[in-house]
Design a protein around this motif. Sequence first.
Motif, PDB file in Angstrom:
ATOM      1  N   UNK A  11       0.850  -1.189   0.000  1.00  0.00           N
ATOM      2  CA  UNK A  11       0.000   0.000   0.000  1.00  0.00           C
ATOM      3  C   UNK A  11       0.886   1.239   0.000  1.00  0.00           C
ATOM      4  N   UNK A  12       0.531   2.190  -0.844  1.00  0.00           N
ATOM      5  CA  UNK A  12       1.184   3.499  -0.872  1.00  0.00           C
ATOM      6  C   UNK A  12       0.092   4.514  -0.585  1.00  0.00           C
ATOM      7  N   UNK A  13       0.210   5.153   0.568  1.00  0.00           N
ATOM      8  CA  UNK A  13      -0.858   6.015   1.062  1.00  0.00           C
ATOM      9  C   UNK A  13      -0.259   7.200   1.804  1.00  0.00           C
ATOM     10  N   UNK A  21     -11.050   5.192  12.828  1.00  0.00           N
ATOM     11  CA  UNK A  21     -12.163   5.765  12.068  1.00  0.00           C
ATOM     12  C   UNK A  21     -11.669   6.640  10.915  1.00  0.00           C
ATOM     13  N   UNK A  22     -12.640   7.127  10.156  1.00  0.00           N
ATOM     14  CA  UNK A  22     -12.440   8.130   9.102  1.00  0.00           C
ATOM     15  C   UNK A  22     -11.635   7.610   7.907  1.00  0.00           C
ATOM     16  N   UNK A  23     -11.977   6.426   7.417  1.00  0.00           N
ATOM     17  CA  UNK A  23     -11.317   5.857   6.246  1.00  0.00           C
ATOM     18  C   UNK A  23     -12.048   6.215   4.962  1.00  0.00           C
ATOM     19  N   UNK A  24     -13.237   6.767   5.041  1.00  0.00           N
ATOM     20  CA  UNK A  24     -13.980   7.141   3.841  1.00  0.00           C
ATOM     21  C   UNK A  24     -13.260   8.226   3.078  1.00  0.00           C
ATOM     22  N   UNK A  25     -13.276   8.128   1.770  1.00  0.00           N
ATOM     23  CA  UNK A  25     -12.632   9.126   0.926  1.00  0.00           C
ATOM     24  C   UNK A  25     -11.127   8.981   0.853  1.00  0.00           C
ATOM     25  N   UNK A  26     -10.559   8.063   1.624  1.00  0.00           N
ATOM     26  CA  UNK A  26      -9.117   7.840   1.598  1.00  0.00           C
ATOM     27  C   UNK A  26      -8.752   7.137   0.300  1.00  0.00           C
ATOM     28  N   UNK A  27      -7.925   7.788  -0.498  1.00  0.00           N
ATOM     29  CA  UNK A  27      -7.480   7.183  -1.752  1.00  0.00           C
ATOM     30  C   UNK A  27      -6.023   6.766  -1.593  1.00  0.00           C
ATOM     31  N   UNK A  28      -5.701   5.597  -2.066  1.00  0.00           N
ATOM     32  CA  UNK A  28      -4.321   5.142  -2.008  1.00  0.00           C
ATOM     33  C   UNK A  28      -4.018   4.279  -3.221  1.00  0.00           C
ATOM     34  N   UNK A  29      -2.769   3.898  -3.325  1.00  0.00           N
ATOM     35  CA  UNK A  29      -2.301   3.088  -4.432  1.00  0.00           C
ATOM     36  C   UNK A  29      -1.827   1.750  -3.887  1.00  0.00           C
ATOM     37  N   UNK A  30      -2.081   0.716  -4.644  1.00  0.00           N
ATOM     38  CA  UNK A  30      -1.567  -0.607  -4.322  1.00  0.00           C
ATOM     39  C   UNK A  30      -0.593  -0.956  -5.443  1.00  0.00           C
ATOM     40  N   UNK A  31       0.699  -1.003  -5.112  1.00  0.00           N
ATOM     41  CA  UNK A  31       1.741  -1.240  -6.105  1.00  0.00           C
ATOM     42  C   UNK A  31       2.205  -2.689  -6.033  1.00  0.00           C
ATOM     43  N   UNK A  32       2.120  -3.377  -7.171  1.00  0.00           N
ATOM     44  CA  UNK A  32       2.553  -4.767  -7.226  1.00  0.00           C
ATOM     45  C   UNK A  32       4.044  -4.887  -6.962  1.00  0.00           C
ATOM     46  N   UNK A  33       4.457  -6.009  -6.383  1.00  0.00           N
ATOM     47  CA  UNK A  33       5.879  -6.291  -6.213  1.00  0.00           C
ATOM     48  C   UNK A  33       6.459  -6.647  -7.584  1.00  0.00           C
ATOM     49  N   UNK A  34       7.783  -6.571  -7.747  1.00  0.00           N
ATOM     50  CA  UNK A  34       8.407  -6.727  -9.064  1.00  0.00           C
ATOM     51  C   UNK A  34       8.093  -8.029  -9.808  1.00  0.00           C
ATOM     52  N   UNK A  35       7.794  -9.087  -9.099  1.00  0.00           N
ATOM     53  CA  UNK A  35       7.545 -10.357  -9.796  1.00  0.00           C
ATOM     54  C   UNK A  35       6.186 -10.430 -10.499  1.00  0.00           C
ATOM     55  N   UNK A  36       5.348  -9.426 -10.322  1.00  0.00           N
ATOM     56  CA  UNK A  36       4.037  -9.385 -10.977  1.00  0.00           C
ATOM     57  C   UNK A  36       4.011  -8.245 -11.985  1.00  0.00           C
ATOM     58  N   UNK A  37       3.583  -8.548 -13.196  1.00  0.00           N
ATOM     59  CA  UNK A  37       3.499  -7.489 -14.202  1.00  0.00           C
ATOM     60  C   UNK A  37       2.057  -7.017 -14.350  1.00  0.00           C
ATOM     61  N   UNK A 118       0.452   3.236   4.913  1.00  0.00           N
ATOM     62  CA  UNK A 118       1.636   3.237   4.067  1.00  0.00           C
ATOM     63  C   UNK A 118       2.527   2.024   4.331  1.00  0.00           C
ATOM     64  N   UNK A 119       2.868   1.322   3.261  1.00  0.00           N
ATOM     65  CA  UNK A 119       3.789   0.192   3.356  1.00  0.00           C
ATOM     66  C   UNK A 119       3.155  -1.134   3.714  1.00  0.00           C
ATOM     67  N   UNK A 120       1.857  -1.165   4.012  1.00  0.00           N
ATOM     68  CA  UNK A 120       1.209  -2.410   4.405  1.00  0.00           C
ATOM     69  C   UNK A 120       1.398  -3.476   3.328  1.00  0.00           C
ATOM     70  N   UNK A 121       1.860  -4.681   3.698  1.00  0.00           N
ATOM     71  CA  UNK A 121       1.997  -5.760   2.733  1.00  0.00           C
ATOM     72  C   UNK A 121       0.623  -6.323   2.339  1.00  0.00           C
ATOM     73  N   UNK A 122       0.374  -6.368   1.044  1.00  0.00           N
ATOM     74  CA  UNK A 122      -0.869  -6.930   0.508  1.00  0.00           C
ATOM     75  C   UNK A 122      -0.593  -8.383   0.137  1.00  0.00           C
ATOM     76  N   UNK A 123      -1.406  -9.293   0.665  1.00  0.00           N
ATOM     77  CA  UNK A 123      -1.197 -10.718   0.441  1.00  0.00           C
ATOM     78  C   UNK A 123      -2.034 -11.271  -0.695  1.00  0.00           C
TER      79      UNK A 123
END
Length: 158
Positions: A11-13, A21-37, A118-123
Amino acid sequence: MNFTVTPVAHVRSGRHDAVDDFWGGTECRIELTPEYDAESLSGLRDFSHLEIVYLFDRVDPASVETTARHPRNRSDWPLVGIFGQRGRRRPNRLGVSRCGLVGVEGRVLVVEGLDAVEGTPVLDIKPWMAEFGPRGEVRQPAWAGELMTNYYLPESER
Protein backbone atom coordinates in the motif's frame (compact mmCIF):
# COMPACT_ATOMS: atom_id res chain seq x y z
CA MET A 1 1.12 -27.14 9.63
CA ASN A 2 2.66 -23.75 8.87
CA PHE A 3 2.33 -21.66 5.73
CA THR A 4 4.55 -19.03 4.28
CA VAL A 5 3.03 -16.16 2.33
CA THR A 6 4.80 -13.34 0.57
CA PRO A 7 3.33 -9.96 -0.38
CA VAL A 8 2.01 -9.49 -3.90
CA ALA A 9 1.92 -5.71 -3.44
CA HIS A 10 2.30 -2.87 -0.93
CA VAL A 11 0.00 0.00 0.00
CA ARG A 12 1.18 3.50 -0.87
CA SER A 13 -0.86 6.01 1.06
CA GLY A 14 -0.61 9.36 2.75
CA ARG A 15 -1.80 7.73 5.96
CA HIS A 16 0.82 6.49 8.38
CA ASP A 17 -1.28 5.87 11.50
CA ALA A 18 -3.72 3.01 11.88
CA VAL A 19 -6.61 4.93 13.41
CA ASP A 20 -9.98 3.39 14.13
CA ASP A 21 -12.16 5.76 12.07
CA PHE A 22 -12.44 8.13 9.10
CA TRP A 23 -11.32 5.86 6.25
CA GLY A 24 -13.98 7.14 3.84
CA GLY A 25 -12.63 9.13 0.93
CA THR A 26 -9.12 7.84 1.60
CA GLU A 27 -7.48 7.18 -1.75
CA CYS A 28 -4.32 5.14 -2.01
CA ARG A 29 -2.30 3.09 -4.43
CA ILE A 30 -1.57 -0.61 -4.32
CA GLU A 31 1.74 -1.24 -6.10
CA LEU A 32 2.55 -4.77 -7.23
CA THR A 33 5.88 -6.29 -6.21
CA PRO A 34 8.41 -6.73 -9.06
CA GLU A 35 7.55 -10.36 -9.80
CA TYR A 36 4.04 -9.39 -10.98
CA ASP A 37 3.50 -7.49 -14.20
CA ALA A 38 0.54 -5.41 -15.35
CA GLU A 39 -1.00 -8.46 -17.02
CA SER A 40 -1.81 -9.89 -13.58
CA LEU A 41 -4.31 -7.03 -13.15
CA SER A 42 -6.05 -7.67 -16.48
CA GLY A 43 -9.82 -7.69 -16.15
CA LEU A 44 -9.97 -5.79 -12.86
CA ARG A 45 -11.10 -2.56 -14.60
CA ASP A 46 -14.48 -4.21 -15.13
CA PHE A 47 -15.13 -4.35 -11.38
CA SER A 48 -16.20 -1.51 -9.10
CA HIS A 49 -14.83 -3.01 -5.88
CA LEU A 50 -11.96 -5.17 -4.71
CA GLU A 51 -11.34 -7.32 -1.68
CA ILE A 52 -7.84 -6.87 -0.29
CA VAL A 53 -6.17 -9.31 2.10
CA TYR A 54 -3.27 -7.76 3.97
CA LEU A 55 -0.98 -8.19 6.95
CA PHE A 56 -1.20 -5.97 10.03
CA ASP A 57 2.60 -5.84 9.95
CA ARG A 58 2.89 -3.12 12.61
CA VAL A 59 1.14 -5.25 15.22
CA ASP A 60 3.73 -6.77 17.52
CA PRO A 61 3.14 -10.55 17.57
CA ALA A 62 3.55 -10.41 21.38
CA SER A 63 0.47 -8.14 21.56
CA VAL A 64 -1.84 -10.54 19.71
CA GLU A 65 -5.07 -11.19 21.60
CA THR A 66 -6.69 -14.60 21.83
CA THR A 67 -9.32 -14.04 24.50
CA ALA A 68 -12.34 -11.81 24.94
CA ARG A 69 -12.05 -8.05 25.34
CA HIS A 70 -14.26 -4.99 25.09
CA PRO A 71 -14.07 -3.69 21.48
CA ARG A 72 -12.04 -0.45 21.43
CA ASN A 73 -11.68 -0.89 25.20
CA ARG A 74 -15.19 0.47 25.74
CA SER A 75 -16.54 -1.10 28.89
CA ASP A 76 -20.09 -0.16 27.81
CA TRP A 77 -19.75 -2.74 25.01
CA PRO A 78 -19.73 -6.46 25.84
CA LEU A 79 -16.71 -8.70 26.17
CA VAL A 80 -16.23 -10.24 22.74
CA GLY A 81 -13.78 -12.94 21.63
CA ILE A 82 -11.15 -12.04 19.06
CA PHE A 83 -13.04 -13.99 16.38
CA GLY A 84 -16.27 -12.12 17.21
CA GLN A 85 -14.76 -8.77 16.19
CA ARG A 86 -12.48 -7.34 13.52
CA GLY A 87 -9.66 -5.96 15.69
CA ARG A 88 -6.15 -5.91 14.25
CA ARG A 89 -4.46 -7.82 17.11
CA ARG A 90 -5.61 -11.12 15.62
CA PRO A 91 -3.70 -14.42 15.88
CA ASN A 92 -2.44 -14.31 12.27
CA ARG A 93 -2.61 -10.49 12.00
CA LEU A 94 -4.63 -10.70 8.77
CA GLY A 95 -6.87 -7.89 7.58
CA VAL A 96 -9.57 -8.16 4.92
CA SER A 97 -11.15 -5.06 3.46
CA ARG A 98 -13.41 -4.19 0.55
CA CYS A 99 -12.65 -0.97 -1.25
CA GLY A 100 -13.70 0.89 -4.37
CA LEU A 101 -11.56 0.57 -7.48
CA VAL A 102 -10.80 4.02 -8.88
CA GLY A 103 -8.43 2.93 -11.62
CA VAL A 104 -5.68 0.67 -12.91
CA GLU A 105 -2.41 2.30 -13.95
CA GLY A 106 -0.04 -0.34 -15.26
CA ARG A 107 1.10 -2.32 -12.20
CA VAL A 108 -0.75 -0.04 -9.78
CA LEU A 109 -4.32 -0.09 -8.47
CA VAL A 110 -5.84 3.18 -7.29
CA VAL A 111 -8.45 2.45 -4.63
CA GLU A 112 -10.73 4.36 -2.27
CA GLY A 113 -11.68 3.41 1.29
CA LEU A 114 -8.93 0.86 1.99
CA ASP A 115 -8.22 0.86 5.72
CA ALA A 116 -4.50 0.13 5.46
CA VAL A 117 -1.53 2.41 6.00
CA GLU A 118 1.64 3.24 4.07
CA GLY A 119 3.79 0.19 3.36
CA THR A 120 1.21 -2.41 4.41
CA PRO A 121 2.00 -5.76 2.73
CA VAL A 122 -0.87 -6.93 0.51
CA LEU A 123 -1.20 -10.72 0.44
CA ASP A 124 -4.00 -11.05 -2.11
CA ILE A 125 -6.22 -8.98 -4.39
CA LYS A 126 -9.63 -10.25 -5.44
CA PRO A 127 -12.44 -8.69 -7.44
CA TRP A 128 -15.58 -8.23 -5.36
CA MET A 129 -18.58 -9.97 -6.88
CA ALA A 130 -22.09 -9.36 -5.58
CA GLU A 131 -22.67 -13.10 -5.39
CA PHE A 132 -20.00 -13.35 -2.68
CA GLY A 133 -21.99 -10.96 -0.49
CA PRO A 134 -24.26 -12.24 2.24
CA ARG A 135 -27.26 -14.33 1.26
CA GLY A 136 -30.33 -13.69 3.34
CA GLU A 137 -30.81 -11.21 6.14
CA VAL A 138 -27.73 -9.82 7.86
CA ARG A 139 -27.78 -9.41 11.64
CA GLN A 140 -25.24 -7.94 14.01
CA PRO A 141 -25.25 -6.67 17.58
CA ALA A 142 -25.94 -3.00 18.26
CA TRP A 143 -22.39 -2.33 19.47
CA ALA A 144 -21.03 -3.31 16.02
CA GLY A 145 -23.19 -0.68 14.32
CA GLU A 146 -22.07 1.92 16.86
CA LEU A 147 -18.42 0.99 16.31
CA MET A 148 -18.77 1.45 12.54
CA THR A 149 -20.62 4.81 12.70
CA ASN A 150 -17.54 6.86 11.75
CA TYR A 151 -15.39 4.13 10.23
CA TYR A 152 -15.95 5.10 6.59
CA LEU A 153 -16.85 8.72 7.29
CA PRO A 154 -14.39 11.03 5.49
CA GLU A 155 -11.91 12.66 7.88
CA SER A 156 -13.09 16.05 6.64
CA GLU A 157 -16.52 15.36 8.23
CA ARG A 158 -15.22 14.83 11.76
